[in-house]
Design a protein around this motif. Structure first.
Motif, short mmCIF file in Angstrom:
data_model
loop_
_atom_site.label_atom_id
_atom_site.label_comp_id
_atom_site.label_asym_id
_atom_site.label_seq_id
_atom_site.Cartn_x
_atom_site.Cartn_y
_atom_site.Cartn_z
N ASN A 1 -36.32 -22.16 -21.24
CA ASN A 1 -35.60 -22.80 -20.13
C ASN A 1 -36.30 -24.06 -19.62
O ASN A 1 -36.31 -24.34 -18.43
N MET A 2 -36.88 -24.81 -20.54
CA MET A 2 -37.60 -26.03 -20.19
C MET A 2 -37.13 -27.20 -21.06
O MET A 2 -37.91 -28.05 -21.47
N LEU A 3 -35.83 -27.26 -21.32
CA LEU A 3 -35.30 -28.29 -22.22
C LEU A 3 -35.55 -29.72 -21.70
O LEU A 3 -36.08 -30.54 -22.44
N PRO A 4 -35.23 -30.04 -20.44
CA PRO A 4 -35.50 -31.42 -19.98
C PRO A 4 -36.98 -31.79 -19.96
O PRO A 4 -37.36 -32.90 -20.35
N VAL A 5 -37.82 -30.86 -19.55
CA VAL A 5 -39.27 -31.12 -19.52
C VAL A 5 -39.79 -31.36 -20.94
O VAL A 5 -40.59 -32.27 -21.18
N THR A 6 -39.31 -30.56 -21.87
CA THR A 6 -39.73 -30.71 -23.27
C THR A 6 -39.26 -32.05 -23.83
O THR A 6 -40.00 -32.72 -24.55
N ALA A 7 -38.04 -32.44 -23.49
CA ALA A 7 -37.52 -33.73 -23.97
C ALA A 7 -38.36 -34.89 -23.41
O ALA A 7 -38.69 -35.82 -24.15
N TRP A 8 -38.69 -34.84 -22.12
CA TRP A 8 -39.55 -35.89 -21.55
C TRP A 8 -40.90 -35.90 -22.24
O TRP A 8 -41.45 -36.98 -22.53
N GLY A 9 -41.46 -34.74 -22.51
CA GLY A 9 -42.75 -34.67 -23.21
C GLY A 9 -42.69 -35.31 -24.58
O GLY A 9 -43.60 -36.04 -24.99
N LEU A 10 -41.60 -35.04 -25.31
CA LEU A 10 -41.44 -35.66 -26.63
C LEU A 10 -41.26 -37.16 -26.53
O LEU A 10 -41.83 -37.91 -27.33
N TRP A 11 -40.49 -37.60 -25.56
CA TRP A 11 -40.30 -39.04 -25.36
C TRP A 11 -41.63 -39.73 -25.08
O TRP A 11 -41.96 -40.73 -25.70
N LEU A 12 -42.38 -39.18 -24.15
CA LEU A 12 -43.68 -39.79 -23.81
C LEU A 12 -44.64 -39.74 -24.98
O LEU A 12 -45.37 -40.70 -25.24
N THR A 13 -44.67 -38.63 -25.69
CA THR A 13 -45.52 -38.51 -26.87
C THR A 13 -45.14 -39.56 -27.91
O THR A 13 -46.00 -40.16 -28.55
N GLY A 14 -43.85 -39.80 -28.07
CA GLY A 14 -43.39 -40.81 -29.02
C GLY A 14 -43.87 -42.20 -28.66
O GLY A 14 -44.37 -42.94 -29.51
N PHE A 15 -43.76 -42.55 -27.39
CA PHE A 15 -44.18 -43.90 -26.97
C PHE A 15 -45.70 -44.04 -26.97
O PHE A 15 -46.24 -44.99 -27.53
N VAL A 16 -46.38 -43.10 -26.35
CA VAL A 16 -47.84 -43.20 -26.23
C VAL A 16 -48.52 -42.95 -27.58
O VAL A 16 -49.39 -43.71 -28.01
N GLY A 17 -48.11 -41.89 -28.27
CA GLY A 17 -48.70 -41.58 -29.57
C GLY A 17 -48.42 -42.65 -30.60
O GLY A 17 -49.29 -43.01 -31.40
N GLY A 18 -47.21 -43.18 -30.57
CA GLY A 18 -46.88 -44.26 -31.49
C GLY A 18 -47.67 -45.52 -31.22
O GLY A 18 -48.15 -46.17 -32.14
N ALA A 19 -47.81 -45.86 -29.95
CA ALA A 19 -48.60 -47.04 -29.59
C ALA A 19 -50.06 -46.86 -30.01
O ALA A 19 -50.68 -47.78 -30.54
N PHE A 20 -50.59 -45.66 -29.80
CA PHE A 20 -51.96 -45.39 -30.22
C PHE A 20 -52.11 -45.51 -31.74
O PHE A 20 -53.05 -46.14 -32.23
N ALA A 21 -51.18 -44.91 -32.48
CA ALA A 21 -51.27 -44.94 -33.95
C ALA A 21 -51.18 -46.37 -34.47
O ALA A 21 -51.94 -46.77 -35.35
N VAL A 22 -50.28 -47.16 -33.90
CA VAL A 22 -50.13 -48.56 -34.34
C VAL A 22 -51.37 -49.37 -33.95
O VAL A 22 -51.87 -50.16 -34.73
N TYR A 23 -51.88 -49.16 -32.74
CA TYR A 23 -53.07 -49.87 -32.29
C TYR A 23 -54.28 -49.50 -33.15
O TYR A 23 -55.04 -50.36 -33.59
N ARG A 24 -54.44 -48.23 -33.42
CA ARG A 24 -55.62 -47.75 -34.14
C ARG A 24 -55.57 -48.09 -35.63
O ARG A 24 -56.57 -48.40 -36.24
N TYR A 25 -54.38 -48.01 -36.22
CA TYR A 25 -54.29 -48.16 -37.67
C TYR A 25 -53.49 -49.37 -38.11
O TYR A 25 -53.14 -49.49 -39.27
N LYS A 26 -53.17 -50.25 -37.20
CA LYS A 26 -52.48 -51.51 -37.48
C LYS A 26 -51.05 -51.27 -37.96
O LYS A 26 -50.76 -50.34 -38.69
#
Length: 182
Positions: free
Chosen positions: A44-69
């Motif tokens: 019963n945490m669908l919206p919270v999970t979706a926000w977590g995935l969205w943030l992980t996508g933006f932050v994790g993606g930015a980190f991966a691109v920054y770290r590994y070009k």
């Protein structure tokens, strides 16, 4: 298109973590979105999970691109995915549900998730036992902006494009063009 950027961020993170090609990781990210949203929805945490995935996508993606070009994530399949997803986005902007199955099941399930923000809390679904994968992926795509039929159609096409990207891994430029032209 922001949801596609978040998905690409999740794919870049997966590509780095699992040491796989970007084309393959786009499909892995889409599959992971479905599984994680199903688990979150089951709690019963669908919206919270979706926000977590969205943030992980933006932050994790930015980190991966920054770290590994950025160039380590650029490939013919990934570029074809981006171009095809942009074309698809503009193609379905005025799209609407038109076929029986869109009204009988997957369209209604997507709309149900958008309005309730949870899995299976209603008896209004025609086929409650049908696997919710496409509906959950659609939920991820339109989540921050609200439900729309055109974004649901975009999500469906985006899932297909993620499979084409995975199939194009290692196919080269000519092979990728052939795969995406189908």
């Amino acid at each position: 298109m922001l949801s596609t950027i978040s998905l690409i961020g999740l794919a870049a993170l997966a590509s780095h973590l699992f040491k796989c090609r970007m084309e393959t990781s786009i499909f892995l990210a889409a599959a992971a979105v479905i599984v994680v949203l199903f688990l979150g929805g089951s709690l019963n945490m669908l919206p919270v999970t979706a926000w977590g995935l969205w943030l992980t996508g933006f932050v994790g993606g930015a980190f991966a691109v920054y770290r590994y070009k950025l160039r380590s994530f650029v490939s013919p399949g990934a570029l074809a995915f981006l171009v095809a997803s942009a074309l698809l986005y503009f193609k379905v902007q005025s799209g609407a549900f038109a076929r029986w199955d869109e009204f009988s099941h997957w369209g209604t399930v997507i709309k149900h998730y958008a309005s309730v923000g949870s899995l299976y809390q209603s008896s209004t679904l025609y086929f409650p036992d049908y696997p919710p994968g496409l509906a959950l992926f659609s939920y991820f795509i339109f989540f921050p902006f609200g439900f729309s039929e055109s974004m649901s159609l975009y999500a469906s096409g985006l899932l297909v494009l993620s499979v084409l990207a995975a199939v194009s891994a290692g196919a080269g430029i000519a092979g990728t063009i052939l795969i995406f032209s189908i």
